[in-house]
Design an enzyme around this catalytic site. Structure first.
Site, mmCIF file in Angstrom:
data_model
loop_
_atom_site.group_PDB
_atom_site.id
_atom_site.type_symbol
_atom_site.label_atom_id
_atom_site.label_comp_id
_atom_site.label_asym_id
_atom_site.label_seq_id
_atom_site.Cartn_x
_atom_site.Cartn_y
_atom_site.Cartn_z
ATOM 1 N N LYS A 132 9.826 -40.863 56.049
ATOM 2 C CA LYS A 132 9.554 -39.451 56.145
ATOM 3 C C LYS A 132 10.140 -38.733 57.296
ATOM 4 O O LYS A 132 10.191 -39.375 58.476
ATOM 5 C CB LYS A 132 7.947 -39.318 56.512
ATOM 6 C CG LYS A 132 7.419 -37.972 56.861
ATOM 7 C CD LYS A 132 5.908 -38.035 56.814
ATOM 8 C CE LYS A 132 5.430 -36.614 57.044
ATOM 9 N NZ LYS A 132 3.988 -36.518 57.245
ATOM 10 N N ARG A 168 2.195 -26.530 56.966
ATOM 11 C CA ARG A 168 1.460 -26.248 58.388
ATOM 12 C C ARG A 168 0.428 -25.250 58.367
ATOM 13 O O ARG A 168 -0.531 -25.109 58.614
ATOM 14 C CB ARG A 168 2.341 -26.134 59.504
ATOM 15 C CG ARG A 168 3.527 -27.488 59.638
ATOM 16 C CD ARG A 168 3.158 -28.332 60.825
ATOM 17 N NE ARG A 168 4.293 -29.588 60.455
ATOM 18 C CZ ARG A 168 5.098 -29.881 60.882
ATOM 19 N NH1 ARG A 168 5.748 -28.960 61.892
ATOM 20 N NH2 ARG A 168 5.979 -30.936 60.795
ATOM 21 N N ARG A 179 7.833 -33.405 65.586
ATOM 22 C CA ARG A 179 7.417 -34.835 65.304
ATOM 23 C C ARG A 179 8.633 -35.670 65.431
ATOM 24 O O ARG A 179 8.549 -36.942 64.679
ATOM 25 C CB ARG A 179 6.896 -34.807 63.923
ATOM 26 C CG ARG A 179 5.620 -34.034 63.637
ATOM 27 C CD ARG A 179 4.633 -34.469 62.331
ATOM 28 N NE ARG A 179 3.902 -33.495 61.814
ATOM 29 C CZ ARG A 179 2.842 -32.983 62.567
ATOM 30 N NH1 ARG A 179 2.654 -33.494 63.747
ATOM 31 N NH2 ARG A 179 1.926 -32.211 61.848
ATOM 32 N N GLU A 199 12.832 -48.783 57.208
ATOM 33 C CA GLU A 199 11.302 -48.319 57.279
ATOM 34 C C GLU A 199 10.810 -49.031 55.722
ATOM 35 O O GLU A 199 9.486 -49.598 55.974
ATOM 36 C CB GLU A 199 11.335 -46.941 57.452
ATOM 37 C CG GLU A 199 11.445 -46.395 58.966
ATOM 38 C CD GLU A 199 10.398 -46.676 59.929
ATOM 39 O OE1 GLU A 199 9.437 -47.418 59.615
ATOM 40 O OE2 GLU A 199 10.430 -46.214 60.883
ATOM 41 N N LYS A 252 10.265 -38.805 51.634
ATOM 42 C CA LYS A 252 9.904 -37.606 51.863
ATOM 43 C C LYS A 252 10.740 -36.808 52.864
ATOM 44 O O LYS A 252 10.774 -37.392 54.049
ATOM 45 C CB LYS A 252 8.346 -37.614 52.165
ATOM 46 C CG LYS A 252 7.743 -36.294 52.635
ATOM 47 C CD LYS A 252 6.108 -36.491 53.117
ATOM 48 C CE LYS A 252 5.607 -35.250 53.548
ATOM 49 N NZ LYS A 252 4.372 -35.577 54.176
ATOM 50 N N SER A 279 5.989 -28.917 50.627
ATOM 51 C CA SER A 279 5.670 -27.605 50.591
ATOM 52 C C SER A 279 7.072 -26.603 50.473
ATOM 53 O O SER A 279 6.994 -25.285 49.981
ATOM 54 C CB SER A 279 4.928 -27.222 51.489
ATOM 55 O OG SER A 279 5.611 -27.567 52.920
ATOM 56 N N TYR A 298 3.261 -29.789 44.088
ATOM 57 C CA TYR A 298 2.555 -29.182 43.902
ATOM 58 C C TYR A 298 2.399 -28.335 42.519
ATOM 59 O O TYR A 298 1.573 -27.584 42.110
ATOM 60 C CB TYR A 298 2.696 -27.973 44.749
ATOM 61 C CG TYR A 298 2.630 -28.465 46.280
ATOM 62 C CD1 TYR A 298 0.958 -28.947 46.903
ATOM 63 C CD2 TYR A 298 3.507 -28.956 47.019
ATOM 64 C CE1 TYR A 298 1.136 -29.247 48.080
ATOM 65 C CE2 TYR A 298 3.365 -29.504 48.550
ATOM 66 C CZ TYR A 298 2.155 -29.474 48.729
ATOM 67 O OH TYR A 298 2.031 -30.314 50.130
HETATM 68 C C1 PBG Z 1 0.717 -35.367 57.390
HETATM 69 C C2 PBG Z 1 1.487 -34.637 56.233
HETATM 70 C C3 PBG Z 1 2.361 -33.811 56.433
HETATM 71 C C4 PBG Z 1 2.738 -33.525 55.051
HETATM 72 C C5 PBG Z 1 2.142 -34.330 54.291
HETATM 73 N N1 PBG Z 1 1.352 -35.227 55.257
HETATM 74 C C6 PBG Z 1 2.959 -32.822 57.486
HETATM 75 C C7 PBG Z 1 3.672 -33.147 58.491
HETATM 76 O O1 PBG Z 1 4.246 -34.197 58.617
HETATM 77 O O2 PBG Z 1 3.962 -32.310 59.405
HETATM 78 C C8 PBG Z 1 3.657 -32.390 54.490
HETATM 79 C C9 PBG Z 1 3.545 -32.149 53.039
HETATM 80 C C10 PBG Z 1 4.263 -30.765 52.560
HETATM 81 O O3 PBG Z 1 5.302 -30.169 53.380
HETATM 82 O O4 PBG Z 1 4.177 -30.478 51.602
HETATM 83 N N2 PBG Z 1 -0.510 -35.162 57.496
#
Ligand code: PBG
Length: 327
Positions: free
Chosen positions: A197, A207, A218, A234, A249, A275, A314
């Site tokens: 990720k 967010r 992060r 990982e 991701k 997203s 989505y």
């Molecule tokens: C963390 C999480 C995130 C997403 C899925 N699980 C946010 C992040 O890491 O900031 C993002 C998914 C997306 O952007 O569609 N709970």
């Protein structure tokens, strides 16, 4: 003049030949729909940066998951948006927390007809928005976070979640949660590891969707976008720790990582079309700058081609409808 010796175009001549020659296929059962449920609302609430996506109320979530089951997509991934947050994310492992209550309600509605999955991470539940608990100096405390994750994982398993999506990127999270599940008899609960990720800009609209409290970033736990081999590392570690499925991701900017992970592990590999990927296509389509359906289906097929066995998207329901039309 000499004629071409090879004519690959023969395989492209008619729709029927193209259909027969296609290497990669997409079917509804390979799609998983991420869904948001917000505490304290009675009507679904639209998300501005994700046109067409809402924060659900408990009722609308139940109905929407029933529709997902009818459409026979592969699964739903639930995210909770709590009313109250605190430093350790207490709502995450509270059986009355929004995500756990929603999971129970949804499972009561659809049972095993669709695979009900839950996001296992603290960021929606903490008042600082980080995925873990913080030390006095403000850094994320990896090992203290693992204890929160195991508590959260058990609460989700008790609520009936079939698959826990570990998205926090803490070291050792898969092993810790697997061990806790097994010790409590939840040996059938699946673990989906968000293994590779990447930290970056593509989670922006999410967010807003979860009303994130995050200031800062992060980068001390999610991967650096320049690192492909580290993503494979990982994934290998997560498989060793007992992950049933590993995930990459975001999806489109990381297709190389997806292909490398696919070549390196012997468990299913998934991808999350996040997203920001959704918002880009929707925004361009709203301007009339891109063919919406074409761009959506091409991106999903590309993610499959690169190696994804299933995709969190989505567009899962809409794409499933289109796929059935095309049959
Ligand atoms: C963390 C999480 C995130 C997403 C899925 N699980 C946010 C992040 O890491 O900031 C993002 C998914 C997306 O952007 O569609 N709970």
């Amino acid at each position: 003049m000499s004629f071409p010796e090879h004519r690959p175009r023969r395989l492209r001549r008619t729709p029927a030949v193209r259909r027969l020659a296609r290497e990669t296929h997409l079917v509804p059962s390979q799609l998983v729909l991420p869904m948001f449920v917000r505490e304290g609302i009675t009507e679904p609430s639209p998300i501005g940066s994700m046109p067409g996506i809402v924060q659900h109320s408990m009722d609308s979530l139940r109905r929407a998951v029933a529709e997902a089951a009818e459409q026979r997509i592969g699964g739903v991934m639930l995210f909770g948006v709590p009313e109250v947050r605190d430093a350790v994310g207490s709502g995450a492992d509270d059986p009355n927390g929004i995500l756990n209550r929603a999971t129970e309600a949804v499972v009561a509605e659809v049972g095993d007809a669709v695979v009900v999955q839950t996001d296992l991470c603290l960021d929606e539940f903490t008042d600082h928005g980080h995925c873990g608990v913080l030390r006095a100096d403000g850094a994320v405390d990896n090992d203290a976070t693992l204890e929160r994750y195991t508590a959260m994982g058990l609460a989700q398993a008790r609520a009936g979640s079939a698959m826990l999506g570990l998205s926090g990127m803490m070291d050792g999270q898969v092993g810790a949660v697997r061990e806790a599940l097994d010790a409590e008899g939840f040996t059938d609960t699946l673990v989906l590891a968000y293994s590779a990720k990447y930290a970056g800009a593509f989670y922006g609209p999410f967010r807003e969707a979860v009303d994130s409290q995050l200031k800062g970033d992060r980068r001390s736990y999610q991967l650096d976008p320049g690192n492909g081999r580290e993503g494979v590392r990982e994934a290998l570690l997560d498989v060793e720790e007992g992950a049933d499925i590993v995930m990459v991701k975001p999806a489109l900017p990381y297709l190389d990582v997806l292909a490398d992970v696919k070549a390196s592990v012997d468990v299913p590999v998934w991808a999350y079309q996040v997203s920001g990927e959704y918002a880009m296509v929707e925004a361009a389509a709203a301007h009339g700058w891109i063919d919406r359906r074409g761009a959506i289906m091409e991106s999903l097929l590309g993610i499959r081609r690169a190696g994804a066995d299933a995709i969190l998207t989505y567009w899962a329901l809409e794409a499933a409808r289109w796929l059935r039309e095309e049959l």
